[in-house]
Design a protein around this motif. Structure first.
Motif, mmCIF file in Angstrom:
data_model
loop_
_atom_site.group_PDB
_atom_site.id
_atom_site.type_symbol
_atom_site.label_atom_id
_atom_site.label_comp_id
_atom_site.label_asym_id
_atom_site.label_seq_id
_atom_site.Cartn_x
_atom_site.Cartn_y
_atom_site.Cartn_z
ATOM 1 N N ILE A 3 0.855 -1.191 0.000
ATOM 2 C CA ILE A 3 0.000 0.000 0.000
ATOM 3 C C ILE A 3 0.884 1.231 0.000
ATOM 4 C CG2 ILE A 3 -1.726 1.287 1.292
ATOM 5 C CD1 ILE A 3 -2.696 -1.353 2.389
ATOM 6 N N CYS A 4 0.687 2.088 -1.005
ATOM 7 C CA CYS A 4 1.482 3.305 -1.110
ATOM 8 C C CYS A 4 0.768 4.434 -0.398
ATOM 9 C CB CYS A 4 1.700 3.658 -2.578
ATOM 10 S SG CYS A 4 2.513 5.238 -2.827
ATOM 11 N N CYS A 6 0.342 7.573 -0.695
ATOM 12 C CA CYS A 6 0.587 8.645 -1.649
ATOM 13 C C CYS A 6 0.135 9.981 -1.078
ATOM 14 C CB CYS A 6 -0.132 8.359 -2.963
ATOM 15 S SG CYS A 6 -1.902 8.118 -2.785
ATOM 16 N N ARG A 41 -6.762 -2.833 -6.771
ATOM 17 C CA ARG A 41 -7.240 -2.036 -5.649
ATOM 18 C C ARG A 41 -6.943 -0.561 -5.943
ATOM 19 N NH1 ARG A 41 -8.634 -6.542 -5.107
ATOM 20 N NH2 ARG A 41 -8.604 -7.855 -3.244
ATOM 21 N N THR A 43 -5.031 1.970 -5.534
ATOM 22 C CA THR A 43 -3.733 2.480 -5.092
ATOM 23 C C THR A 43 -2.995 3.095 -6.278
ATOM 24 O OG1 THR A 43 -2.560 0.407 -5.559
ATOM 25 C CG2 THR A 43 -3.583 0.614 -3.387
ATOM 26 N N ARG A 44 -1.946 3.833 -5.983
ATOM 27 C CA ARG A 44 -1.141 4.431 -7.055
ATOM 28 C C ARG A 44 -0.544 3.348 -7.954
ATOM 29 N NH1 ARG A 44 0.602 9.377 -7.740
ATOM 30 N NH2 ARG A 44 0.075 10.008 -5.624
ATOM 31 N N LEU A 108 -5.834 0.847 5.899
ATOM 32 C CA LEU A 108 -5.523 0.592 4.495
ATOM 33 C C LEU A 108 -5.260 -0.891 4.270
ATOM 34 C CD1 LEU A 108 -3.229 3.647 3.658
ATOM 35 C CD2 LEU A 108 -5.513 3.201 2.770
ATOM 36 N N ASN A 112 -7.657 -3.485 2.041
ATOM 37 C CA ASN A 112 -7.097 -4.309 0.983
ATOM 38 C C ASN A 112 -7.435 -5.783 1.202
ATOM 39 O OD1 ASN A 112 -5.336 -4.783 -1.354
ATOM 40 N ND2 ASN A 112 -3.961 -5.725 0.143
ATOM 41 N N ASN A 169 -5.651 8.196 0.285
ATOM 42 C CA ASN A 169 -5.228 7.120 -0.614
ATOM 43 C C ASN A 169 -6.348 6.530 -1.455
ATOM 44 O OD1 ASN A 169 -2.213 6.149 -0.198
ATOM 45 N ND2 ASN A 169 -2.956 6.929 1.760
ATOM 46 N N ASP A 170 -7.587 6.899 -1.199
ATOM 47 C CA ASP A 170 -8.704 6.328 -1.950
ATOM 48 C C ASP A 170 -9.016 7.208 -3.151
ATOM 49 O OD1 ASP A 170 -11.195 5.317 -2.833
ATOM 50 O OD2 ASP A 170 -11.646 4.594 -0.810
#
Length: 308
Positions: A3-4, A6, A41, A43-44, A108, A112, A169-170
């Motif tokens: 999980i990034c 970001c 998912r 994520t970036r 997060l 996931n 992050n979403d």
């Protein structure tokens, strides 16, 4: 899947991306993309994966497609995630992990693992937290929404941090995404008005129409109709999204047919592209484009001036 964390949501308006041509894709290719995003998912890294897999499509188009398909996935699974025993389990798992790994991105990770939007999971967890603190009084929707918009209002600082991580992050859900999508929609409406002025077309926008008493209108009504591709256009609707089967048929039933009945034939611009087979209602008064048309002909003066 890693999980990034970001620094911001994965949304780009694409308005300034003039080097990339907006594209239409056939229904078969859209289905291929839809099947591919089932495994992803929000994520970036997922956007990097999509761009690698479908390099011929603009990033903004891929993000719009992913967002729409992901929201469909969430709607299909919503009943399962909202079962009272499941919500209780999520909350207990979070509380247990928070005691042993407070610095980890716990919500997060949990989102996931259970395939749920981080922002939607954060909402469930905050709701449980408030109910636990106010056992005799249920959490009001106003208080809950304020805490999700501004996590620092949550009295538990660790939970506030984890909720903020989910919001940031979403790329599909949450108050930050809602604000950005609203801003992108307004930005494209401004772009449409600018293009109309460049071509010296007289029009009324949605605000002017409401001031005249109209209750449900397209974004633009042309004071003098134009012709595009040999089809008369009285109104224009701007959609800062990709036009897939589900969204387009929803718009047809809720908006476009009503506009046709009241104002005559019109043009819908899906700025991030659309499924090409959907442009099949021209004879009934609805023309689709993936950008501002360059082949405008005015009914009185011929080809419009100032074409780009």
């Amino acid at each position: 899947m890693s999980i990034c964390l970001c620094p911001g949501p994965l949304i780009d308006s694409g308005v300034k991306d003039k080097s990339v041509k907006r594209m239409q894709i056939c229904r078969a290719e859209y289905r291929v993309i839809g099947r591919f995003v089932e495994q992803l998912r929000p994520t970036r890294q997922c956007m990097k994966t999509l761009q690698t897999q479908f390099p011929h499509l603009p990033p903004s188009t891929l993000l719009s497609i992913f967002s729409q398909e992901y929201q469909k996935r969430m709607k299909r699974s919503m009943a399962r995630h909202h079962a009272p025993d499941v919500i209780k389990e999520y909350y207990q798992r979070y509380r247990s992990e928070a005691k042993t790994r407070p610095a980890a991105p716990l919500l997060l990770e949990l989102a996931n693992q259970v395939d749920l939007s981080p922002a939607l999971l954060a909402r469930l967890i905050v709701e449980c937290f408030l109910e636990e603190r106010q056992a005799s009084v249920g959490a009001s929707r106003h208080v809950l929404n304020n805490m999700l918009r501004e996590p620092y209002l949550i009295p538990d600082l660790l939970l506030a941090k984890h909720v903020e991580q989910c919001t940031v992050n979403d790329c599909c859900y949450g108050p930050l995404v809602d604000c950005i999508k609203h801003a992108i929609g307004l930005e494209h409406e401004d772009l449409l008005r600018d293009k109309l002025r460049e071509t010296h077309l007289s029009f009324l926008d949605e605000n002017q129409l409401r001031a005249k008493g109209y209750d449900k209108t397209p974004d633009i009504i042309l004071e003098v109709p134009i012709a595009v591709d040999g089809h008369i256009v009285h109104w224009i609707e701007s959609k800062a999204s990709f036009g897939d089967d589900h969204s387009h048929h929803t718009y047809l039933n809720e908006q476009f047919w009503s506009y046709c009945n009241r104002f005559g034939p019109g043009l819908v611009i899906y700025w991030y592209g659309f499924v090409s087979e959907l442009d099949c209602q021209r004879d009934r008064g609805i023309l689709l484009r993936d950008g501002f048309p360059l082949d405008i002909v005015t009914l009185c003066q011929g080809p419009a001036r100032g074409r780009v």
